[in-house]
Design an enzyme around this catalytic site. Sequence first.
Site, PDB file in Angstrom:
ATOM      1  CE  LYS A  39       0.782   1.275   4.531  1.00 27.35           C
ATOM      2  NZ  LYS A  39       1.391   2.562   4.983  1.00 27.35           N
ATOM      3  CG  ASP A  49      -0.703   0.191   7.972  1.00 31.48           C
ATOM      4  OD1 ASP A  49      -1.327   1.240   8.224  1.00 31.48           O
ATOM      5  OD2 ASP A  49       0.527   0.163   7.771  1.00 31.48           O
TER       6      ASP A  49
END
Length: 282
Positions: A12, A137
């Site tokens: 990401k 996350d």
Amino acid sequence: MQPENIYLSPAKLNLDLRIIGKLPNGYHALESIFTLIDLYDTLKIQPRNDTQIVLHTPTVGVPTEQDLTVRAATLLQHFSGSLKGVDIWIEKRIPMGGGLGGGSSNAATVLLVLNHLWGCGLNQQQLIDIGVMLGADVPFFIFGQTAFARGVGEQLQAIDVPAQHYVLVRPEAHVATPKIFAHPDLPRNSSSNPNPTWVNLQPLRNDMQAVVLQDYPKVQAAFAELAKHGEPRMTGSGACLFLPCESVEQTQEIQKMLSESLQSWCVQAIDKHPLYPLLSNR
């Protein structure tokens, strides 16, 4: 690895990251745009008929029971009541400790896949609730699409972001996230955005970037090199940096001009997690 039971686990980028303040529990309140990119770890996940959770590719220096994939499988067993086990192999391509979320992505992949293979039947929010126990996350990777995040990263909503390509670089530096969060010069009072859209959040920034560049010369040097070609930003707490580009050809041309000492990739955003179809009961 064999083709069966092979799953992609994407990295990401934080396209924007702002520190809004502090929460009652002492954690920093964040607002961020997360996007998935086409840089992947590969996991082989094979169900077992017993309750053992076996990681066949442990990370050097990380006790197996502390590995995020093992912890994810253990938590899913606990909350689902599953009596099944799993064998896990991980082929790493996402650099560790660079702000790309590789470990969190691996944990989310384990949760998504085992929820399906074990027949647990948990919905997306239940998996996110487990994921937040593993790291800030992990919920995003379970959410599985470009998102605006609040809190410590667990409050997620979809956001439209223009399709972009990126030159991604990894400086030879390890940034200690706790050190950055404790830094006296770290901004902690950015304004919260009640209506987060791509337009409303311009210009994008990362509130951690200035203190990382200040304290880590190798990150500063990589930033300066990328800045010759545009406006780079740091992802997460670093050390990886990315430069938005309009085309894959542009990323390739810029990559050719970078120092050979810099590890780099040409990547692009992906709209949905490869395992998004597993969330049919979301």
